[in-house]
Design an enzyme around this catalytic site. Sequence first.
Site: not given
Length: 493
Positions: A56-60, A62-63, A107, A131, A142
């Site tokens: 999985r990609h690293g922290q983005s 938007w994360n 990302r 995704e 959220k």
Amino acid sequence: MLALVPSPLACGAPRRRSPRPCRGAYCSTLREIRQAPELLRSLPAIREAKRVVLVRHGQSTWNEEGRIQGSSDLSVLTPKGESQAETSRQMLLTDSFDVCFTSPLIRSKRTAEIIWGTRQEEMIAEPDLREIDLYSFQGLLKHEGKQKFGDAYRQWQNDAANFSIDGHYPVRELWDRAESCWSKILTHEGKSVLVVAHNAVNQALVATAIGLGTQYFRILLQSNCGVSVMDFTPKPKGGPPHICINRLNQTPNSPVAPGTSGGRKTGKRIILVCHGTTQSNTEVFANVGYESMNMLGIIQSQKTAELLLDLKINCIACSPRVASVDTAVSISEVQEAADCLGADCVPRYVEVKKMVDLEVEPAFQQAKKNSTGSLVVHPGWLDGFDHRSLTDIWKQTKKAWHSLLHELLNGSEPERNLVVVGHPALHIALIAQCLNLTMEWMGSFHLDAGSVSVIDFPDGPTGRGIVRCINYTAHLGRWSIPVTRSTANDEEF
């Protein structure tokens, strides 16, 4: 028992078309999935063994902000995300890959570029690896999604398999895309494949590979830069290959650090610890369980105890066999020392319970009598057992799983951590019990000596178990089996 009762509407539906006919696990309304895994998937046959490594990609950005990303392409890696990708690069530095498939989103593509480094082999941007498409949800914080969409957002949180928005069923569409991706990955001539993508699509890839449907969304976690390894082995008579999850979600961070599972805080957890190696560890049957750990096994047990150092363990359950008891005692002793750092402290003793139901070794002895040869540990090695022996192990571990859930339920603590120590085959069966599968799935998982697997219960022991990781071995350092192995020689599988 952990009830997994999906809705009859769990059949996958592609974009703006009528729902397709029910197929395999996608439409199971049983408490257990009762068909064999090879009957529940439509993957192409292969000629040679393949190993596929999912990242999985690293922290983005938007994360970090808590935004709903979906398939939008407006976020980039944070400095932490770049660092996580570098950790994954180091983890995979000595591994040989024939090709890299990557999501075209920034990302993931950037994460792939960091991991790929100076390799000259082909990189393929695959649109179906993007995704999950979340349409009107994308870009919202959220709490904004909750305020704006109300019931739809609650369904996304609580019943994602049947969640619909803007005329789409995102999770069902995702499962369709994942199957399409496997067809492209498995028909590529490369024997060692790196795939860099996203949380939801990597979950779908793992699930569809072994025949699990949309009701397993958010059950098999994928953390930022978590590495999952899958082995595909051709069958002599053709048809879909045998598939084994060698590792799930080997993360740059500790697998037992406090956190969330599927976006929810968890207070109950079972940690499955495989005892360290013994003198005959590569041979399934030789003196199984009766001998002590060798020096490597002792080091592995100490490393595991150190990994669990900052986790307050409430109870340790173990098989009565020597290697399991010695591993359990090592963990208990480190726990006592960790809680006694001052001169006037009182050590906190962690109870070690020997449970006969965790002792699967006698079934191995029977299997040895029924076997025409020796069974060497390799991905899917449990498939070599005769049906009667597997049935005995399955019935015993089903009883053990109920006992462990009852143990986890005991006590008034808001957080309760139960460590279970035993043979890898025991834990493979317990993972399958947690996922509400049948014994035919036991060959779909592989565990190494000294490994750790973590199951979270955000809804308590009576709810669904969330698999945080399987076969985590990074804590063992140089005393572990590498995350991947060379595929130059098929016998290494």
